[in-house]
Design a protein around this motif. Structure first.
Motif, PDB file in Angstrom:
ATOM      1  N   HIS A  25      51.459  41.360  78.479  1.00  0.00           N
ATOM      2  CA  HIS A  25      52.743  41.102  77.802  1.00  0.00           C
ATOM      3  C   HIS A  25      52.587  40.818  76.314  1.00  0.00           C
ATOM      4  CE1 HIS A  25      53.983  40.855  81.938  1.00  0.00           C
ATOM      5  NE2 HIS A  25      53.380  39.689  82.134  1.00  0.00           N
ATOM      6  N   ASP A  44      48.117  35.409  79.511  1.00  0.00           N
ATOM      7  CA  ASP A  44      49.513  35.721  79.197  1.00  0.00           C
ATOM      8  C   ASP A  44      49.675  35.662  77.674  1.00  0.00           C
ATOM      9  OD1 ASP A  44      52.224  36.012  78.924  1.00  0.00           O
ATOM     10  OD2 ASP A  44      52.766  34.407  80.325  1.00  0.00           O
ATOM     11  N   ARG A  90      52.395  36.697  76.040  1.00  0.00           N
ATOM     12  CA  ARG A  90      53.818  36.850  75.739  1.00  0.00           C
ATOM     13  C   ARG A  90      54.155  36.115  74.431  1.00  0.00           C
ATOM     14  NH1 ARG A  90      56.933  37.930  80.200  1.00  0.00           N
ATOM     15  NH2 ARG A  90      55.310  36.845  81.387  1.00  0.00           N
TER      16      ARG A  90
END
Length: 462
Positions: free
Chosen positions: A7, A47, A49
């Protein structure tokens, strides 16, 4: 071992896009959308993000464990590469030095291999500083390029009696790289004239640190740059100017490039964020900023930023060469004895990201200057400096909103001051991977002494 970075926003010199990045072992295996579905069994998942995913930084100008005036630079290959990793730099190219008094290039290279082996945390290569250009050293240059993976050589127009070589020696070295494909890196200041100015200043009783800068005028950097660029033009070979500090020198690089000379140059964060006023700090504090070339007058940095924007400057390196204050004090009462150099290997990406935040450069240009261009110029591209399948998995997850205060209290360089003490920067790494292994995670060091490998480099792609 599979690591999946999910992400994130991947950044290259040309593109910015959202994707996942899969690492298998030491290499990047795949880039694409929703890789987590196909590789649900990844050993490590990160992650990313809201964060950028960039190739690890490459600093092609450091001086670790370097002797100077009876002392050594404060960082060795363990502490220096550890500090680099904390700052998001995953590859260094340091300078091995030909021994003085007739020593061979291979002797110098062997000494630096011994300094680095078993200590480095991240991967590293070497340039070779050539003190004497003669038949023997010219023959060795061929051997270093073809067999040792040392494909760049540094020469000086400064420091007579220590590093200085004359124009004829520079020209012979340039001709040699025309044959073997190597690249000459030049420290361009008019050293003999600077020595006269230093002598005159000391005779007048001028001893303060500020006189280090006042005796090295920018015009003499411009003059020496003009001269070596002209030699490269006649030799018909590329040349790389290191630690360019002055608008006068940048003008010469720009003019040479306009004539078709394959002229390349780097600048350093200190010349973008500090200036001559730092030499005027109270007491002996100005000694912290004694480096060569010196900091320039306020306003000079505007020309350097423009050079970075227009690609008249191709790289940002650090010239990391730290000395603690007890060593700096060797020059109390005589500015010419202050060890030249300052720390910077840990703070380069933090500082240059300020250029992104201020709109001076794009995020893509930031990656180009700090990673891709150094890789291409110094024979590492494909392995380093890119996010592409098959490349080494040197990857940084960068949080653009993370705040960080630069300070000697928190940095990992083995030096007791920070030139940017107390400066708050925005943007910092959360994860740093070297060949697929997470070595820094949220401010914690997870790397291993000796894990860094020596890189045999190829020829420049510039």
């Amino acid at each position: 071992m599979r690591t999946l970075i999910e992400h994130g926003t991947l950044v290259s010199p040309a593109d910015t896009f959202e994707a996942d990045l899969l690492i298998e072992g030491e290499k990047i295996q795949a880039i694409g959308k929703d890789l987590g579905k196909a590789f649900a069994g990844a050993d490590v998942r990160i992650d990313a993000r809201g964060k950028y995913v960039i190739p690890g930084g490459i600093d092609v100008h450091t001086h670790l464990d370097m002797p100077f005036g009876g002392t050594n630079s404060a960082d060795d290959f363990e502490s220096g590469t550890t500090a680099a990793a904390f700052g998001g730099t995953t590859t260094l190219v340091d300078f091995a030095i030909q021994p003085q008094g007739g020593g061979s290039l291979k002797e110098g290279l062997a000494q630096w291999h011994a300094k680095a082996e078993g200590k480095a945390v991240v991967d590293y290569g070497f340039h070779m500083i050539v003190r004497e250009v003669n038949k023997s050293s010219l023959a060795e240059m061929d051997d270093l390029v073809k067999r040792e993976g040392v494909t760049s050589f540094k020469l000086f127009t400064a420091y007579p009696g220590v590093f200085y070589v004359d124009d004829a020696q520079i020209f012979r070295a340039l001709r040699k790289t025309g044959e073997n494909g190597g690249l000459i890196c030049m420290h361009a200041e008019n050293g003999p004239v600077i020595d006269v100015i230093i002598e005159e200043a000391k005779a007048r009783g001028e001893t303060a640190p500020a006189w280090h800068a006042l005796t090295r005028p920018p015009r003499l950097e411009g003059e020496a740059s003009h001269r070596v660029l002209a030699l490269a033009e006649v030799a018909k070979v590329p040349i790389y100017i290191v630690h360019l500090s002055a608008a006068e020198a940048l003008e010469q690089v720009r003019m040479a490039r306009d004539r078709g000379v394959r002229a390349y140059a780097e600048t350093c964060p200190q010349y973008l964020f500090l200036d001559h006023r730092n030499y005027e700090e109270p007491g002996f504090e100005g000694s912290k900023y004694v480096m060569s070339p010196p900091l320039r007058a306020p306003g000079n940095e505007q020309a350097l930023w423009r050079g970075l924007q227009l690609d008249d400057l191709q790289c940002v390196s650090t010239d990391h060469c730290p000395f603690c204050m007890k060593e700096k004090r060797m020059g109390e009462g005589d500015f010419s004895k202050i060890p030249n150099g300052a720390p910077g290997v840990e703070t380069r990406l933090y500082l240059t990201f300020e250029g992104v935040r201020s709109g001076r450069i794009s995020i893509n240009r930031w990656v180009q200057l700090n990673s891709a261009a150094p890789a291409k110029l110094f024979g590492l591209y494909g392995r380093k400096g890119t996010l592409a399948p098959g490349a080494d998995a040197d990857v940084v997850v960068w949080d653009p909103g993370k705040r960080h205060t630069l300070s000697a209290k928190t940095h990992h360089m083995r030096v007791d001051y920070n030139p940017y003490e107390g400066r708050e920067v925005v943007g910092a790494p959360t994860h740093v991977l070297s060949r697929g292994v997470v070595i820094v995670e949220n401010g914690k060091f997870l790397g291993r002494k000796g894990a860094g490998r020596f890189l045999k480099r190829g020829l420049t792609l510039a």
